[in-house]
Design an enzyme around this catalytic site. Structure first.
Site, PDB file in Angstrom:
ATOM      1  N   TYR A  42       3.683   6.434  10.258  1.00 52.99           N
ATOM      2  CA  TYR A  42       2.862   5.282   9.876  1.00 52.99           C
ATOM      3  C   TYR A  42       3.708   4.214   9.199  1.00 52.99           C
ATOM      4  CZ  TYR A  42      -1.319   2.743   8.470  1.00 52.99           C
ATOM      5  OH  TYR A  42      -2.285   1.778   8.321  1.00 52.99           O
ATOM      6  N   HIS A  53       0.836  -1.205   0.000  1.00 55.51           N
ATOM      7  CA  HIS A  53       0.000   0.000   0.000  1.00 55.51           C
ATOM      8  C   HIS A  53       0.869   1.254   0.000  1.00 55.51           C
ATOM      9  CE1 HIS A  53      -4.174  -1.550   1.487  1.00 55.51           C
ATOM     10  NE2 HIS A  53      -3.706  -2.247   0.478  1.00 55.51           N
ATOM     11  N   PRO A 112      -4.459   0.070  18.823  1.00 54.68           N
ATOM     12  CA  PRO A 112      -4.188  -0.396  17.458  1.00 54.68           C
ATOM     13  C   PRO A 112      -4.290   0.685  16.379  1.00 54.68           C
ATOM     14  CG  PRO A 112      -6.299  -1.232  18.244  1.00 54.68           C
ATOM     15  CD  PRO A 112      -5.652  -0.562  19.399  1.00 54.68           C
ATOM     16  N   TYR A 161      -9.411   5.302   7.991  1.00 54.35           N
ATOM     17  CA  TYR A 161      -9.589   5.574   9.417  1.00 54.35           C
ATOM     18  C   TYR A 161     -10.584   6.726   9.513  1.00 54.35           C
ATOM     19  CZ  TYR A 161      -5.189   2.995  10.258  1.00 54.35           C
ATOM     20  OH  TYR A 161      -4.197   2.038  10.331  1.00 54.35           O
ATOM     21  N   LYS A 207       0.872  -0.324  15.129  1.00 60.90           N
ATOM     22  CA  LYS A 207       2.276  -0.386  15.540  1.00 60.90           C
ATOM     23  C   LYS A 207       2.659  -1.612  16.378  1.00 60.90           C
ATOM     24  CE  LYS A 207       3.933   3.138  13.558  1.00 60.90           C
ATOM     25  NZ  LYS A 207       3.704   2.492  12.262  1.00 60.90           N
TER      26      LYS A 207
HETATM   27  P1  RFL Z   1       1.487 -12.080  21.392  1.00 65.24           P
HETATM   28  O1  RFL Z   1       1.079 -12.096  19.957  1.00 65.24           O
HETATM   29  O2  RFL Z   1       0.460 -11.812  22.404  1.00 65.24           O
HETATM   30  O3  RFL Z   1       2.189 -13.487  21.675  1.00 65.24           O
HETATM   31  C1  RFL Z   1       2.526 -13.888  22.980  1.00 65.24           C
HETATM   32  C2  RFL Z   1       2.602 -15.394  23.014  1.00 65.24           C
HETATM   33  O4  RFL Z   1       2.967 -15.821  24.333  1.00 65.24           O
HETATM   34  C3  RFL Z   1       2.133 -16.890  24.712  1.00 65.24           C
HETATM   35  N1  RFL Z   1       2.021 -16.965  26.169  1.00 65.24           N
HETATM   36  C4  RFL Z   1       2.630 -17.902  26.920  1.00 65.24           C
HETATM   37  N2  RFL Z   1       3.464 -18.909  26.592  1.00 65.24           N
HETATM   38  C5  RFL Z   1       3.912 -19.694  27.592  1.00 65.24           C
HETATM   39  N3  RFL Z   1       3.530 -19.531  28.904  1.00 65.24           N
HETATM   40  C6  RFL Z   1       2.692 -18.551  29.265  1.00 65.24           C
HETATM   41  N4  RFL Z   1       2.304 -18.424  30.544  1.00 65.24           N
HETATM   42  C7  RFL Z   1       2.216 -17.664  28.260  1.00 65.24           C
HETATM   43  N5  RFL Z   1       1.385 -16.589  28.264  1.00 65.24           N
HETATM   44  C8  RFL Z   1       1.287 -16.186  26.997  1.00 65.24           C
HETATM   45  C9  RFL Z   1       0.795 -16.588  24.047  1.00 65.24           C
HETATM   46  O5  RFL Z   1      -0.028 -17.753  23.916  1.00 65.24           O
HETATM   47  C10 RFL Z   1       1.256 -16.034  22.707  1.00 65.24           C
HETATM   48  O6  RFL Z   1       1.390 -17.049  21.717  1.00 65.24           O
HETATM   49  O7  RFL Z   1       2.669 -11.037  21.649  1.00 65.24           O
HETATM   50  P2  RFL Z   1       3.886 -10.586  20.722  1.00 65.24           P
HETATM   51  O8  RFL Z   1       4.564 -11.781  20.120  1.00 65.24           O
HETATM   52  O9  RFL Z   1       4.644  -9.608  21.499  1.00 65.24           O
HETATM   53  O10 RFL Z   1       3.195  -9.851  19.453  1.00 65.24           O
HETATM   54  C11 RFL Z   1       2.509  -8.646  19.623  1.00 65.24           C
HETATM   55  C12 RFL Z   1       1.361  -8.544  18.616  1.00 65.24           C
HETATM   56  O11 RFL Z   1       0.584  -9.715  18.659  1.00 65.24           O
HETATM   57  C13 RFL Z   1       0.475  -7.308  18.899  1.00 65.24           C
HETATM   58  O12 RFL Z   1       1.258  -6.215  19.251  1.00 65.24           O
HETATM   59  C14 RFL Z   1      -0.370  -6.931  17.662  1.00 65.24           C
HETATM   60  O13 RFL Z   1      -1.304  -7.926  17.376  1.00 65.24           O
HETATM   61  C15 RFL Z   1      -1.075  -5.605  17.907  1.00 65.24           C
HETATM   62  N6  RFL Z   1      -1.969  -5.239  16.809  1.00 65.24           N
HETATM   63  C16 RFL Z   1      -1.477  -4.667  15.652  1.00 65.24           C
HETATM   64  N7  RFL Z   1      -0.150  -4.505  15.483  1.00 65.24           N
HETATM   65  C17 RFL Z   1       0.360  -4.018  14.308  1.00 65.24           C
HETATM   66  O14 RFL Z   1       1.582  -3.873  14.176  1.00 65.24           O
HETATM   67  N8  RFL Z   1      -0.466  -3.670  13.246  1.00 65.24           N
HETATM   68  C18 RFL Z   1      -1.818  -3.812  13.344  1.00 65.24           C
HETATM   69  O15 RFL Z   1      -2.514  -3.565  12.347  1.00 65.24           O
HETATM   70  C19 RFL Z   1      -2.380  -4.309  14.593  1.00 65.24           C
HETATM   71  N9  RFL Z   1      -3.704  -4.474  14.737  1.00 65.24           N
HETATM   72  C20 RFL Z   1      -3.352  -5.433  16.959  1.00 65.24           C
HETATM   73  C21 RFL Z   1      -4.200  -5.022  15.890  1.00 65.24           C
HETATM   74  C22 RFL Z   1      -3.895  -6.036  18.091  1.00 65.24           C
HETATM   75  C23 RFL Z   1      -5.250  -6.213  18.201  1.00 65.24           C
HETATM   76  N10 RFL Z   1      -5.726  -6.870  19.376  1.00 65.24           N
HETATM   77  C24 RFL Z   1      -6.709  -7.863  19.393  1.00 65.24           C
HETATM   78  C25 RFL Z   1      -5.043  -6.692  20.624  1.00 65.24           C
HETATM   79  C26 RFL Z   1      -5.560  -5.197  15.975  1.00 65.24           C
HETATM   80  C27 RFL Z   1      -6.101  -5.770  17.136  1.00 65.24           C
HETATM   81  C28 RFL Z   1      -7.587  -5.886  17.201  1.00 65.24           C
HETATM   82  C1  PHB Z   2      -6.218  -4.616  10.810  1.00 67.54           C
HETATM   83  O1  PHB Z   2      -6.324  -4.829   9.586  1.00 67.54           O
HETATM   84  O2  PHB Z   2      -6.518  -5.481  11.636  1.00 67.54           O
HETATM   85  C2  PHB Z   2      -5.730  -3.300  11.274  1.00 67.54           C
HETATM   86  C3  PHB Z   2      -5.234  -2.391  10.355  1.00 67.54           C
HETATM   87  C4  PHB Z   2      -4.778  -1.163  10.785  1.00 67.54           C
HETATM   88  C5  PHB Z   2      -4.830  -0.840  12.123  1.00 67.54           C
HETATM   89  C6  PHB Z   2      -5.308  -1.745  13.046  1.00 67.54           C
HETATM   90  C7  PHB Z   2      -5.758  -2.995  12.616  1.00 67.54           C
HETATM   91  O3  PHB Z   2      -4.413   0.383  12.517  1.00 67.54           O
END
Ligand code: RFL
Ligand code: PHB
Length: 389
Positions: free
Chosen positions: A384, A72, A292, A200, A296
């Site tokens: 971004y 993108h 989110p 957004y 980031k």
């Molecule tokens: P994770 O992905 O939470 O992985 C952690 C892992 O540790 C395990 N764990 C354990 N393992 C052993 N023993 C225990 N006691 C444990 N407790 C936990 C878990 O099962 C898991 O497998 O953390 P990590 O690796 O630091 O990654 C971070 C990302 O997942 C997170 O920052 C992103 O998903 C945030 N996020 C977004 N980030 C972006 O860069 N771009 C995006 O567009 C974006 N959109 C989002 C998001 C997060 C969202 N939610 C649901 C929080 C959109 C949403 C809706």
């Molecule tokens: C997503 O596609 O899940 C998404 C994209 C951009 C954001 C957050 C989540 O800022």
């Protein structure tokens, strides 16, 4: 079992770190509480910065990402009436890639065995021991047995709720936190996106986001109060609300379809520092959370583990203690800037319950300023697309 580095958590941070260290020839074991299917079932991030895609390329694991991901050059801010395009390609010379966290995780998981990266799934009761000593270890339960892994370093990549951060005694670290009075209700559906770039939207009824996973799969979000119940949002109501908030131009292009997934995520800003205590290093969501809005979270996990892999490689190659000691400061410099950007974009685009008419006018004025100022658009675009490592 003995290893050089034990990693807790097989999310993006843990898996990327494991691969980066294996690529340097280090011995690594990852322990993960959940099953592979559970890890892959979490629908989360969708937008990858260049720093993240570069890491996948460096590992030789970027092939599917480039084939299936959508590059993108821009995204839109909507103010209820118009779309303001932020041309990140023209303003920064860079792109982002839309490729789901699930897919990135799958690529890392599937390459693990070939690269000698051992992952123990369904490890219960993971506990950290002696992290202040030179001989830390962790224990876990699997198949009714208590197992032990001795390591030189333990890396806590276990997300916000994992045990690693809690193993650091109160008093040696500081937690900074902001909790927002709303969450995001997300829907995933196999329908073409309403726009080929993300939107957004700041609407009087609250924030909305139009995103995607592919040309056939859409991801949408709306801001909802924290006590909202998913049962109160049947698909039709959610599609109606999205059409209203995203504005007439997007609404005309929305294709509706049944939800494959629907969930509510709370919004939080959180930083825990320092990110090291003795031989325990934190990376990713275990040390920090962003709302989110700036996309980031996953990208910060990737930059953390890039810094951490350099620090640990320095240690194992040259016994360079400075690299290990400097990890937290190096990572936090980038983290705080991403926290600032995510917080600012969240403030600009959401309805806060205590906002008054003046606050609303300020949001509109700021969006109007952004629409008319290349300098303002450049500042948004460079954040971004991801600040340099
Ligand atoms: P994770 O992905 O939470 O992985 C952690 C892992 O540790 C395990 N764990 C354990 N393992 C052993 N023993 C225990 N006691 C444990 N407790 C936990 C878990 O099962 C898991 O497998 O953390 P990590 O690796 O630091 O990654 C971070 C990302 O997942 C997170 O920052 C992103 O998903 C945030 N996020 C977004 N980030 C972006 O860069 N771009 C995006 O567009 C974006 N959109 C989002 C998001 C997060 C969202 N939610 C649901 C929080 C959109 C949403 C809706
Ligand atoms: C997503 O596609 O899940 C998404 C994209 C951009 C954001 C957050 C989540 O800022």
């Amino acid at each position: 079992m003995k290893t050089q580095v034990a990693i807790i958590g097989a999310g993006p941070a843990g898996l990327l770190l494991g691969h980066l260290l294996r690529a340097e020839g280090l011995d690594v074991v990852v322990v993960e509480r959940a099953s592979p299917d559970y890890v892959l079932g979490r629908i989360r991030a969708g937008v990858l910065e260049r720093t993240t895609t570069d890491l996948m390329d460096r590992l030789g694991l970027g092939e599917r990402m480039h084939r299936e991901g959508l590059p993108h050059d821009g995204f839109h801010l909507a103010d209820g009436e118009r779309l303001i395009r932020i041309d990140i390609g023209a303003l920064t010379g860079r792109q982002v890639v839309v490729y789901g966290q699930t897919e990135l995780t799958r690529d890392l998981m599937e390459a693990a065995a070939d690269r000698g990266l051992e992952i123990v799934y369904e490890a219960g009761d993971v506990a950290l021991h002696e992290v202040e000593s030179d001989a830390p270890y962790l224990t876990y339960r699997k198949g009714g047995r208590l197992e032990r892994i001795d390591a030189e370093f333990i890396c806590g990549c276990d997300g916000f709720h994992g045990p690693s951060r809690r193993a650091i005694p109160a008093g040696v670290a500081t937690a900074y936190e902001k909790i927002y009075p709303f969450g995001w209700l997300g829907i995933l559906a196999d329908v073409p996106p309403c726009e080929h770039e993300l939107i957004y939207a700041n609407h009087e009824r609250g924030f909305a986001l139009a995103s995607m996973r592919s040309e056939q799969r859409s991801r949408y979000y709306i801001q909802v109060p924290l006590d909202e119940r998913i049962e109160d949002w049947p698909d039709d109501r959610l599609w109606d609300e999205l059409a209203t908030r995203l504005g007439p131009q997007a609404a005309a292009q929305i294709v509706r379809g049944p939800a494959l997934e629907k969930s509510i995520a709370p919004l939080r800003s959180f930083v825990f520092e320092p990110m090291r205590h003795g031989r325990l290093m934190l990376a990713g969501d275990s040390a920090h959370i962003v709302p989110p809005t700036g996309a980031k979270g996953l990208n910060l996990a990737a930059s953390d583990v890039f810094y951490l892999s350099e620090a640990l490689t320095g240690w194992f190659r040259r016994r360079d203690g400075d690299a290990v000691a400097g990890y937290s400061r190096r990572a936090l410099a980038r983290i705080w800037k991403a926290e600032r950007f995510s917080w600012q974009l969240t403030r600009l685009m959401h309805r806060f319950p205590d906002n008054d008419a003046f606050d609303r006018r300020m949001q509109i004025a700021e969006l109007d300023y952004i629409a008319s100022s290349e300098a303002a658009q450049t500042a948004i675009a460079e954040n971004y697309v991801g600040l340099p490592l």
